[in-house]
Design a protein around this motif. Structure first.
Motif, PDB file in Angstrom:
ATOM      1  N   PRO A 215       0.809  -1.220   0.000  1.00 38.01           N
ATOM      2  CA  PRO A 215       0.000   0.000   0.000  1.00 38.01           C
ATOM      3  C   PRO A 215       0.839   1.264   0.000  1.00 38.01           C
ATOM      4  O   PRO A 215       1.978   1.279   0.452  1.00 38.01           O
ATOM      5  N   ASP A 216       0.250   2.321  -0.535  1.00 37.13           N
ATOM      6  CA  ASP A 216       0.900   3.633  -0.636  1.00 37.13           C
ATOM      7  C   ASP A 216       0.757   4.345   0.711  1.00 37.13           C
ATOM      8  O   ASP A 216      -0.194   5.080   0.935  1.00 37.13           O
ATOM      9  N   ARG A 217       1.697   4.113   1.625  1.00 34.98           N
ATOM     10  CA  ARG A 217       1.552   4.587   3.008  1.00 34.98           C
ATOM     11  C   ARG A 217       2.080   6.003   3.146  1.00 34.98           C
ATOM     12  O   ARG A 217       3.136   6.228   3.742  1.00 34.98           O
ATOM     13  N   ARG A 218       1.334   6.922   2.577  1.00 37.67           N
ATOM     14  CA  ARG A 218       1.741   8.317   2.721  1.00 37.67           C
ATOM     15  C   ARG A 218       1.412   8.820   4.128  1.00 37.67           C
ATOM     16  O   ARG A 218       0.798   8.114   4.916  1.00 37.67           O
ATOM     17  N   LEU A 219       1.813  10.032   4.416  1.00 40.21           N
ATOM     18  CA  LEU A 219       1.655  10.676   5.725  1.00 40.21           C
ATOM     19  C   LEU A 219       2.486   9.997   6.804  1.00 40.21           C
ATOM     20  O   LEU A 219       2.369  10.325   7.984  1.00 40.21           O
ATOM     21  N   GLY A 220       3.313   9.026   6.413  1.00 38.41           N
ATOM     22  CA  GLY A 220       4.172   8.363   7.389  1.00 38.41           C
ATOM     23  C   GLY A 220       3.415   7.574   8.426  1.00 38.41           C
ATOM     24  O   GLY A 220       3.904   7.375   9.538  1.00 38.41           O
ATOM     25  N   ILE A 221       2.219   7.099   8.073  1.00 32.80           N
ATOM     26  CA  ILE A 221       1.415   6.329   9.029  1.00 32.80           C
ATOM     27  C   ILE A 221       1.792   4.862   8.907  1.00 32.80           C
ATOM     28  O   ILE A 221       1.578   4.243   7.865  1.00 32.80           O
ATOM     29  N   ALA A 222       2.357   4.302   9.953  1.00 36.67           N
ATOM     30  CA  ALA A 222       2.706   2.884   9.952  1.00 36.67           C
ATOM     31  C   ALA A 222       1.469   2.060  10.293  1.00 36.67           C
ATOM     32  O   ALA A 222       0.714   2.414  11.204  1.00 36.67           O
ATOM     33  N   PRO A 223       1.227   0.948   9.559  1.00 37.64           N
ATOM     34  CA  PRO A 223       0.030   0.149   9.847  1.00 37.64           C
ATOM     35  C   PRO A 223       0.178  -0.755  11.060  1.00 37.64           C
ATOM     36  O   PRO A 223      -0.797  -1.352  11.501  1.00 37.64           O
ATOM     37  N   ASN A 224       1.408  -0.912  11.569  1.00 37.24           N
ATOM     38  CA  ASN A 224       1.592  -1.781  12.723  1.00 37.24           C
ATOM     39  C   ASN A 224       2.634  -1.176  13.659  1.00 37.24           C
ATOM     40  O   ASN A 224       3.160  -0.101  13.402  1.00 37.24           O
ATOM     41  N   GLY A 225       2.900  -1.895  14.731  1.00 40.68           N
ATOM     42  CA  GLY A 225       3.762  -1.346  15.770  1.00 40.68           C
ATOM     43  C   GLY A 225       2.946  -0.538  16.765  1.00 40.68           C
ATOM     44  O   GLY A 225       1.784  -0.190  16.513  1.00 40.68           O
ATOM     45  N   PRO A 226       3.511  -0.215  17.924  1.00 41.52           N
ATOM     46  CA  PRO A 226       2.752   0.549  18.931  1.00 41.52           C
ATOM     47  C   PRO A 226       2.411   1.937  18.417  1.00 41.52           C
ATOM     48  O   PRO A 226       3.280   2.649  17.907  1.00 41.52           O
ATOM     49  N   PRO A 227       1.145   2.342  18.520  1.00 46.92           N
ATOM     50  CA  PRO A 227       0.771   3.677  18.042  1.00 46.92           C
ATOM     51  C   PRO A 227       1.265   4.766  18.978  1.00 46.92           C
ATOM     52  O   PRO A 227       1.302   4.571  20.203  1.00 46.92           O
ATOM     53  N   PRO A 228       1.668   5.910  18.442  1.00 50.15           N
ATOM     54  CA  PRO A 228       2.125   7.013  19.310  1.00 50.15           C
ATOM     55  C   PRO A 228       0.940   7.689  19.994  1.00 50.15           C
ATOM     56  O   PRO A 228      -0.174   7.724  19.467  1.00 50.15           O
ATOM     57  N   LEU A 229       1.197   8.224  21.174  1.00 51.77           N
ATOM     58  CA  LEU A 229       0.169   8.977  21.887  1.00 51.77           C
ATOM     59  C   LEU A 229       0.174  10.420  21.396  1.00 51.77           C
ATOM     60  O   LEU A 229       1.233  11.064  21.361  1.00 51.77           O
ATOM     61  N   PRO A 230      -0.979  10.961  21.005  1.00 51.18           N
ATOM     62  CA  PRO A 230      -1.014  12.354  20.539  1.00 51.18           C
ATOM     63  C   PRO A 230      -0.775  13.318  21.690  1.00 51.18           C
ATOM     64  O   PRO A 230      -1.102  13.038  22.849  1.00 51.18           O
ATOM     65  N   ALA A 231      -0.219  14.468  21.356  1.00 53.03           N
ATOM     66  CA  ALA A 231       0.055  15.476  22.383  1.00 53.03           C
ATOM     67  C   ALA A 231      -1.175  16.298  22.716  1.00 53.03           C
ATOM     68  O   ALA A 231      -1.321  16.796  23.832  1.00 53.03           O
ATOM     69  N   SER A 232      -2.070  16.477  21.759  1.00 56.88           N
ATOM     70  CA  SER A 232      -3.240  17.337  21.951  1.00 56.88           C
ATOM     71  C   SER A 232      -4.486  16.506  22.218  1.00 56.88           C
ATOM     72  O   SER A 232      -4.473  15.275  22.122  1.00 56.88           O
TER      73      SER A 232
END
Length: 717
Positions: free
Chosen positions: A116-133
């Motif tokens: 897949p064309d994974r633009r925006l640097g979004i990884a489909p797996n691995g631990p998701p980052p916690l948003p700051a806002s």
């Protein structure tokens, strides 16, 4: 608000943080965002986008040109008759529509093969980052089953809590419910959910409820009202639907992507249909799960940063939405004028017009929705969507729209225009055959001519044109099946290679029979809209699609009659023509039993037991989806709270009073006729039963939203 079990009484709404949301002028040039650094190019836009669009659109044009030449030769159209010209013109429109879908799907297939064309640097797996806002989760609802809404929300809250991210999200139930019985049950279900979450989490949850007394502009107005009151406190909002369920993993990745890409205004996920039980819903579910990723990968690849919005399961930058997407009221009378019904396409176009990127991320999993349970329910929704999409014709001339955004609007219009075009094409084809069969041709036209003109239709070439057209329709399904086989979990989840292929055949056969029924329904809807009839806005059924057979017959007897007359006309011309037309004739002639049988749960569950129309989410149900189904079953088993119970239960009554809208401001707010009449009727009522009999639904809802009316109802109870 009433206290939950073991908890104090929290505020039902947070402090307001107003955000201006001006109505956009479609005739004026828009104000551009600061995110656009290159004219016509956004920082998050993938490179080589012009080449991708050339491949897809150019390929569709080449295919259409070749097919048009072949059709021209089929008709032997050296000097076409007016009827031949009509048939050829309609063929070009229909084939072009199919060709664009084919080239886009082919690119989606290649993307699935390559990754897949994974633009925006979004990884489909691995631990998701916690948003700051902090992000707002918005759940708009309108006369829905409270068990479904609260089950989905509780499952999402628990998923976020397990990910350690619940403190980064505030959840709002934005009710536009108009039926008083549904409103009472909805309030009670919310209070119960608040209490359950408080007990589980050990602290009051960030869960809020607001009901609008007047659902002005429907869902679009519901979201806009929230933006104007609370939008200033939330950098982004994730818009849900009443049947939405989303895993914490995808929610966190979306919020993180919005924080890392300041030029992005909206990110749309691919909601996977789940939870279907009727045969019709399971067909839609299988098609959406198997063909959907291929189609979505294709359009995401060439749409790039000029993507579209489907109205739910998407995250939006709140400030961008407020500044750019305030919907105007269209001029003229309904059904073309008034509030914009299909608001999502227009909001995406306005965001991109203001310089914000709109992306789709179909490779992310964890976004779910439900399907209409029957053909009848799909027709009700389609009627509203048809009117809303036709309204887009008034938006097309807006200044500053990106050409891909205009193409989205045209696509929305075309998705319904093609139905009457197909119908007229079929009728014109039969008329052409009748002309050739019964009307004596003019071999020697007026004027000098050395040789006669022989009107000949090339049957062999016609057969190959038909085969080529069917290939463009069916090959993407085979590509989707092949792509499914390359993923072991998806292959096993769909029943394995053989069962998945058999499921594809079942879905294709049933969809092919139902297609002409939908064609005629949408054509009738088009005529109704053109005659000025408004569709209204009805709540959707989401569980059982069954109707009494007599009611189904009343809905579809015209389809059956039309199919029989159409088939008889084709047979009168030639048995071979009748054979060519048999798929259309058969679908229309069997419209009544097809609509009735596909709405049945036992047939859908019977195929499920045979391993057909399976989807991976059924074999290995995701945690949040499984939890939502479990909770919904538990909540649905409880009887809904009634009006007498509300008036006699101190906790529920206190919660209802706390959530009442502010009273009318003298000389500023208009009078509410339903409230005035309702209060007068309450004064004359002898008891609660007498009041319920005398009040209309609108009057009962009005007095329930007024402190004086509630006090009088309590007295009567």
């Amino acid at each position: 608000m009433a206290p939950g079990p073991g908890g104090p009484m929290p505020a039902h709404l947070p402090p307001e943080a107003p955000l201006d949301m001006p109505v956009q002028d479609l005739r004026a040039a828009p104000a551009r965002s600061a995110s656009t650094t290159i004219p016509g190019r956004l920082p998050s836009s993938p490179g080589g986008l012009w080449l991708r669009r050339l491949v897809v659109i150019g390929g569709a044009i080449l295919l259409t040109a070749f097919a048009t030449r072949e059709m021209w030769l089929v008709l032997n159209s050296g000097r076409p008759t007016p009827l031949q010209a009509v048939v050829l013109g309609l063929f070009v429109v229909l084939f072009g529509w199919i060709a664009l879908s084919f080239t886009s799907a082919t690119c989606g297939f290649l993307r699935l093969l390559l990754g897949p064309d994974r633009r925006l640097g979004i990884a489909p797996n691995g631990p998701p980052p916690l948003p700051a806002s902090r992000t707002a989760l918005l759940m708009p609802c309108y006369n829905e089953d409270p068990a479904r809404i609260m089950a989905g929300l509780q499952a999402m809250q628990e998923s976020l809590a397990a990910a350690g991210a619940l403190d980064r999200f505030d959840t709002f139930i934005l009710s536009d419910t108009t039926q008083p019985e549904a409103w009472v049950a909805e309030e009670a279900a919310f209070l119960a959910l608040h209490g359950r979450l408080a007990a589980q989490l050990g602290a009051p949850p960030r869960l809020f409820y607001r009901r609008r007394p007047k659902n002005i502009e429907r869902k679009a107005g519901n979201i806009a009202e929230w933006v104007r009151r609370w939008g200033g406190a939330y950098p982004q909002m994730l818009v849900l639907d009443a049947d939405s369920v989303m895993e914490a993993d995808i929610i966190l990745r979306l919020a993180d992507a919005m924080e890392r890409h300041p030029d992005v205004g909206l990110i749309q996920t691919l909601p996977i249909i789940a939870g279907g039980n009727t045969l019709f819903a399971r067909m839609q579910q299988f098609a959406g799960r198997v063909y959907g990723p291929l189609i979505a990968e294709g359009i995401a690849w060439w749409h790039g940063s000029e993507g579209n919005y489907w109205g739910h399961n998407a995250i939006i930058r709140t400030a961008a939405f407020a500044a750019a997407a305030g919907l105007p009221e269209l001029p003229g009378r309904r059904p073309f004028g008034g509030h914009i019904l299909s608001h999502d396409f227009v909001e995406a176009a306005l965001l991109r017009r203001a310089g914000w990127a709109v992306h789709m991320v179909p490779w992310l999993r964890g976004s779910y929705e439900e399907s209409p349970p029957s053909l009848m329910d799909l027709a009700i929704r389609d009627r509203r969507w048809c009117q809303g999409n036709l309204q887009h014709a008034a938006v097309l001339p807006a200044r500053g729209l990106h050409w891909v955004s205009r193409l989205h609007l045209l696509t929305g219009i075309g998705s319904y225009i093609t139905a009457p075009v197909w119908l007229v094409f079929l009728l014109a084809g039969v008329l052409l055959a009748i002309q050739a069969r019964f009307i004596r041709p003019e071999y020697f036209p007026a004027g000098p001519s050395l040789f006669p003109e022989w009107p000949v239709v090339d049957p062999v070439r016609a057969m190959w044109v038909f085969i080529g057209t069917m290939a463009l329709l069916l090959v993407p399904k085979l590509m989707a099946w092949f792509a499914l086989l390359r993923h072991p979990l998806d292959r096993r989840g769909s029943g394995g290679m053989i069962r998945a292929f058999l499921s594809l055949l079942v879905e294709t056969l049933l969809a092919g029979l139902l297609a002409p029924v939908t064609m005629l329904t949408q054509s009738v809807d088009m005529v109704s809209i053109l005659l000025g009839r408004d569709s209204g806005w009805n709540a959707q059924r989401r569980d059982d699609g069954s109707l009494p057979f007599a009611q189904v017959a009343r809905l579809y007897w015209r389809h059956t009659l039309f199919g029989l007359v159409f088939g008889a006309a084709a047979w009168a011309v030639s048995p071979y023509l009748a054979l060519w037309m048999s798929p259309v004739v058969l679908g229309l002639a069997l419209a009544i039993p097809l609509a009735a049988l596909t709405a049945r749960r036992d047939l859908g569950l019977g195929l499920r037991r045979l391993g057909l129309l399976w989807t991976p989410e059924e074999r290995a149900t995701p945690a949040a989806l499984a939890r939502a189904r479990q909770l919904q079953a538990e909540l649905a088993a409880r009887p809904p709270v009634t009006l007498p119970e509300l008036l006699r239960d101190e906790a529920l009554l206190a919660g209802h009073r706390a959530m009442l809208p502010p009273p009318r401001r003298p000389r500023l707010d208009p009078f509410d006729p339903a409230l005035l009449v309702g209060l007068a009727k309450l004064e004359e009522a002898a008891n609660l039963e007498d009041a319920q009999r005398s009040l209309s639904r609108a009057e009962l809802a009005a007095v329930l939203a007024d402190a004086r009316g509630v006090e009088r109802l309590v007295e009567l109870a």
